[in-house]
Design a protein around this motif. Structure first.
Motif, PDB file in Angstrom:
ATOM      1  N   TYR A  95       0.739  -1.278   0.061  1.00  0.00           N
ATOM      2  CA  TYR A  95       0.180   0.016   0.071  1.00  0.00           C
ATOM      3  C   TYR A  95       0.903   1.361  -0.168  1.00  0.00           C
ATOM      4  N   ASN A  96       2.108   1.187   0.231  1.00  0.00           N
ATOM      5  CA  ASN A  96       3.009   2.424   0.251  1.00  0.00           C
ATOM      6  C   ASN A  96       4.251   2.262  -0.692  1.00  0.00           C
ATOM      7  N   GLU A 151       2.083   6.200  -1.111  1.00  0.00           N
ATOM      8  CA  GLU A 151       0.828   6.602  -0.978  1.00  0.00           C
ATOM      9  C   GLU A 151       0.248   6.933   0.419  1.00  0.00           C
TER      10      GLU A 151
END
Length: 328
Positions: free
Chosen positions: A226-227, A231
């Motif tokens: 997710y990063n 993000e």
């Protein structure tokens, strides 16, 4: 396990410490307290005497597990924790009262009367520049709630701001084969002021283990998913700021052209960091006791050859550096 002094006025730390983010299970697979104890026990058995945690790792879970472990551990362990990323402070509500409340919570969870080292946890640059937070830390030190204070930073510029504080003990930084700028732009200045360097993300979120391929996937709740492009938070905290696919390509080049026959990629990556005199301690995480053993063994390896250091430096300067993203 060899030991070094954290700065010129600090305490002895094992060259290889233990990063304890994973004990809080903020991302990836959750770890039970039993598994956490097994990891901590194995670390101590292998000479690790320095644990790094934070109040926000699992909303206090990491500190709590460490605190329970310390009740039965007979080996003196240096504990570093952090302040500054919880919702009651970050990003713009820092105060002396919030700091004190955080420290009191950490003391309770860790089961200690004073913190060996409290670090500012990547707080916004403006608060480092204003400097009030350092005065608050000095007050807590005078009261005996903390023995030393330091700062975990994202950028060279933030590190240079912090080292102007004469009683700062340490800086925690991202430093690895993929992020070498600090060797010339921060380490000499920190060394000159007697400030210790604690290295986080020494394996670039696992990239430098050499185990990933371009087809490797990560769970939805894993920051490496997710990063991966920044993000959720600074992209530099994930894969050292490199696009994942490029990082895999770089690893293959290192394996082919620069990896000594007698070393694994993990050993090369960790030994490379320890070969820098300014570094006091590296804090790789571990999700299993086996990983702890492998990391700890690096302390007893011989330094890399000048030829290997030169090759890795040239590879960084000519190829890797321009691909790094995020605040650096």
């Amino acid at each position: 396990m060899k030991h070094r002094t954290l700065g010129t006025s600090g305490f002895k730390v094992s060259e290889v410490g233990l990063g304890c983010w994973q004990l809080g299970a903020d991302w990836g697979d959750s770890l039970s307290q039993e598994t956490g104890f097994n990891i901590l026990n194995e670390a101590v058995k292998n000479g690790v005497t320095f644990f790094d945690t934070a109040d926000v790792y699992g909303n206090g879970k990491s500190e709590t597990i460490i605190g329970e472990f310390l009740k039965t551990c007979k080996t003196p362990i240096g504990i570093a924790t952090k302040f500054g990323r919880a919702a009651d402070a970050y990003p713009n509500t820092y105060s002396k009262d919030v700091l004190r409340k955080t420290v009191e919570g950490s003391l309770k969870r860790l089961g200690v009367d004073t913190l060996d080292l409290l670090q500012l946890h990547c707080i916004p640059t403006q608060y480092l520049k204003e400097g009030d937070v350092f005065n608050w830390l000095r007050e807590l030190k005078e009261e005996g709630l903390i023995k030393h204070f330091g700062a975990s930073v994202e950028t060279v510029a933030e590190g240079l701001i912090c080292i102007e504080q004469e009683d700062l003990l340490s800086l925690q930084v991202i430093f690895n084969i993929f992020r070498q700028k600090l060797t010339t732009e921060l380490f000499p200045q920190a060394e000159a002021k007697g400030i210790g360097i604690i290295v986080r993300l020494p394996l670039a979120s696992g990239l430098l283990t050499g185990k990933f391929t371009k087809e490797t996937t990560f769970p939805e709740n894993d920051h490496r998913n997710y990063n991966k492009n920044g993000e959720a938070f600074n992209v530099g905290e994930t894969f050292a700021g490199l696009p994942f696919e490029k990082g895999v390509d770089f690893i293959e080049t290192i394996k082919k052209d620069m990896l000594p026959d007698h070393l694994t990629m993990v050993q090369l990556a960790l030994r490379w960091i320890l070969d820098h005199q300014a570094v006091s301690c590296i804090i790789p995480g571990a999700s299993s006791p086996k990983q702890v053993v492998g990391n700890a063994e690096v302390s007893n390896l011989e330094a890399l050859s000048p030829k290997t250091h030169k090759a890795l430096k040239e590879f960084y300067k000519s190829i890797i550096h321009k691909e790094i993203r995020g605040r650096y």
